[in-house]
Design a protein around this motif. Structure first.
Motif, mmCIF file in Angstrom:
data_model
loop_
_atom_site.group_PDB
_atom_site.id
_atom_site.type_symbol
_atom_site.label_atom_id
_atom_site.label_comp_id
_atom_site.label_asym_id
_atom_site.label_seq_id
_atom_site.Cartn_x
_atom_site.Cartn_y
_atom_site.Cartn_z
ATOM 1 N N ARG A 63 0.827 -1.220 0.000
ATOM 2 C CA ARG A 63 0.000 0.000 0.000
ATOM 3 C C ARG A 63 0.854 1.261 0.000
ATOM 4 N N GLN A 66 2.275 1.726 -3.418
ATOM 5 C CA GLN A 66 1.225 2.203 -4.312
ATOM 6 C C GLN A 66 0.997 3.704 -4.115
ATOM 7 N N GLU A 67 0.931 4.147 -2.868
ATOM 8 C CA GLU A 67 0.748 5.566 -2.581
ATOM 9 C C GLU A 67 1.911 6.392 -3.121
ATOM 10 N N ARG A 70 1.530 6.787 -6.846
ATOM 11 C CA ARG A 70 0.484 7.758 -7.167
ATOM 12 C C ARG A 70 0.982 9.176 -6.982
ATOM 13 N N LYS A 71 1.695 9.436 -5.901
ATOM 14 C CA LYS A 71 2.211 10.774 -5.634
ATOM 15 C C LYS A 71 3.264 11.191 -6.649
#
Length: 78
Positions: A63, A66-67, A70-71
């Motif tokens: 997770r 993944q974050e 995205r950032k």
């Protein structure tokens, strides 16, 4: 002082030169993510690290990765 990034993941300058590790271990998060990326079963990963990490800890690492993607605007959205 350690930077806590979640329930299981920390960055402590006193441990592994501040690289992300699983709390209470010297297991690098990047090493476990490499195992996940290679398709290794999560139970096998836990076994390989002799139970020093859990599937919940692996999930947190995925997770956070993944974050981070995205950032960084490298991951497709949608």
């Amino acid at each position: 002082m350690a930077e806590v990034l979640g329930r299981y993941i920390v960055a402590d300058p006193e441990i592994c030169h501040g690289k992300l590790t699983f709390r209470g271990t010297r297991i690098l998060v990047v090493d476990v993510l490499d195992q996940v990326a290679s398709g290794m079963d999560w139970d096998a990963i836990v076994d390989e690290w002799r139970g020093d990490i859990t599937k919940d800890a692996i999930g947190e690492a995925v997770r956070l990765a993944q974050e981070a993607l995205r950032k960084s605007n490298l991951a497709p959205t949608g």
